[in-house]
Design an enzyme around this catalytic site. Structure first.
Site, short mmCIF file in Angstrom:
data_model
loop_
_atom_site.label_atom_id
_atom_site.label_comp_id
_atom_site.label_asym_id
_atom_site.label_seq_id
_atom_site.Cartn_x
_atom_site.Cartn_y
_atom_site.Cartn_z
N ASN A 172 0.99 -0.99 -0.01
CA ASN A 172 0.04 -0.02 0.46
C ASN A 172 0.74 1.34 0.63
O ASN A 172 1.52 1.44 0.59
CB ASN A 172 -0.46 -0.58 1.64
CG ASN A 172 -1.68 1.31 1.37
OD1 ASN A 172 -2.90 1.23 0.34
ND2 ASN A 172 -1.53 2.04 2.02
N ASP A 287 -3.75 23.22 9.57
CA ASP A 287 -4.06 22.28 8.02
C ASP A 287 -4.78 22.55 6.85
O ASP A 287 -5.19 23.68 7.13
CB ASP A 287 -3.74 20.90 8.97
CG ASP A 287 -5.83 20.34 9.74
OD1 ASP A 287 -6.50 21.58 8.54
OD2 ASP A 287 -6.14 20.60 10.78
#
Length: 488
Positions: A172, A287
């Protein structure tokens, strides 16, 4: 055009005047964010800071600061060409059985191409030209950015984290931010539903107490980076998809200290482990919402080895209130999403994720409505079909006479075609982004769907209004005499 590695991409951008080399010393502490933010808002070039204050390693910033550069990184010459990539992914996600021998032959080249793009494992790789191990490992050698005044410390942002679950055949790739907390320690901030976290959970269940191998690639080629953020079907690896974008197989090399395979042409590789139970408080950091997130606990990644190219380049970014680089990525990838959704819902005519909505928190859908309740079916489909829209809080559905990308049109549809009570769908206790502090519970909140379509019999008992349309003959007549009227 295809790019073999990050340096090849840098060279290609420079030839297009899409990259600027900065020789003036600029600090990775706050200053690079300010420079990159101003440049991105001006739709300016990628930036290569050749003399970061206090470091010998150049920093590459604002790489995907325009949708056009995202398209180039995916092997396309224009943003509009990304729709073709979306059509390919839609086909791979839900391949239809051949309708006959002729149809089977027509689809055979696609499958052959996919099979031929399986990653190629090499023995020697430039990402391992220099090897640093044991007590010599020091993340302080990297010019990791501290992006905002309230950030707790430096943050690795563009690392491709490579993991492999014990029950899975393939690796992944995920991009998770990583707070540097020591010379060989970072906090791996992955949410519980993300691939890396799922691999880690399965590992702990099958190998309790044993260290979980992790590798992080910094400065991979653009196709591999973008492959990690594209909705690739589970049946296709990100590495194979990157090969499709690039036009040649992704070269991988086995890590020196574990069995994970990383991009052979990457600039820097971090190898190490997560010790089960070793956690640390992460944040606060500014963020993509435009706020500082709350502190929460995540696993600690211990870096046991750093390998890198001779004279490596450190790839970095910042996140903040849109527009930022993730928002620009969202604008480009929006074009990939449209054909994927249309494959499942052919009635959809357009799909738009406004970048000012943090790239994914609001979606506007236009459709050819065919029956009562159709709009609600589509909004529920958006939430459930692709995991990328799991955190989309607001879905607005309108008719196809509305331009999904024009707020004037969308607001007109909402205010003239909606009854707030009848046409609003509310769903409680659904997955919500952990960074969404507006939700009542961390990771769990509500969603709202707005049906701004014309209402059919059965949805209303009233006669529906007809949209005013100008007389075309009169319009042509006035066009012909407009200059004679002398109206500025």
């Amino acid at each position: 055009m295809q790019y073999r590695d990050l340096r090849d991409f840098i060279s290609g951008l420079e030839q297009r005047s899409e990259l600027k080399r900065i020789q003036v010393p600029v600090s990775p502490v706050l200053e690079m964010t300010e420079v990159c933010d101003r440049t991105l808002r001006a739709k300016g070039p990628a930036l290569l800071f050749e003399n970061p204050t206090g470091y010998d390693i150049p920093v590459l910033g604002n790489l995907f600061g325009t949708p056009e550069r995202v398209a180039l990184g995916m092997g396309a010459e224009a943003v509009s060409e990304l729709r073709e990539i979306g059509k390919l992914l839609a086909f791979l996600k839900e391949p239809e059985p051949p309708k006959g021998l002729k149809d089977a032959w027509s689809k055979l080249p696609i499958f052959r191409k996919i099979i031929s793009m399986a990653p190629k494992v090499v023995k020697d790789a430039v990402c391992q030209e220099v090897v640093i191990e044991g007590d010599d490992v020091d993340l302080g050698m990297l010019p990791v950015q501290t992006c905002w005044p309230g950030d707790v410390g430096p943050l690795i942002t563009w690392g491709l984290t490579v993991t492999k679950g014990p029950n899975k055949d393939r690796q992944n790739l995920g991009i998770y931010r990583q707070q540097v907390i020591g010379r060989n320690k970072v906090i791996m901030r992955w949410l519980s539903h993300r691939g890396g976290a799922l691999d880690y959970r399965e590992w702990c269940e099958k190998h309790p107490g044993q260290p979980f191998p992790v590798s992080v690639a910094l400065g991979a080629d653009p196709a591999t980076i973008l492959g990690a953020v594209t909705p690739v079907p589970d049946s296709l690896s990100e590495y194979a998809f990157a090969g499709l974008l690039r036009g040649n197989r992704t070269e991988l090399v086995k890590c020196r200290g574990n069995d994970l395979q990383v991009p052979a042409t990457a600039e820097i590789i971090l190898e190490g482990v997560i010790h089960p139970g070793e956690m640390a408080d992460e944040g606060p950091y500014g963020d993509h919402t435009g706020y500082y997130n709350e502190v929460d606990s995540f696993p600690v990644f211990t870096v046991e080895r750093i390998t890198h190219r001779i004279k490596p380049i450190y790839h970095s970014t910042y996140t903040g209130r849109p527009p930022d680089e993730p928002a620009i990525l969202g604008v480009a990838l929006n074009e990939v999403f449209v054909p994927i959704l249309q494959k499942q819902f052919p009635e959809i005519t357009d799909f738009y994720l406004p970048p000012e909505g943090c790239s994914y928190r609001m979606a506007v859908v236009t459709m050819k409505k065919q029956y009562p309740g159709h709009a609600k079916r589509v909004m529920l489909g958006v939430w459930s079909f692709l995991r990328q829209f799991m955190y989309t809080k607001f879905v607005i559905v309108t008719d196809d006479d509305i331009n999904a990308r024009d707020w004037n049109d969308v607001i007109w549809a909402i205010t003239t075609r909606m009854d707030p009570k009848r046409d609003t769908v509310m769903i409680d206790n659904t997955p919500i982004d952990y960074l969404d502090f507006a939700s009542p519970v961390s990771g769990l909140g509500s969603k709202m769907g707005l049906d701004a379509t014309h209402k059919w019999p059965g949805e209303t008992t009233r006669e529906w209004g007809r949209v005013i349309v100008k007389d075309e003959a009169v319009t042509r007549r006035i066009d012909a005499i407009w200059n004679q009227l002398g109206i500025d």
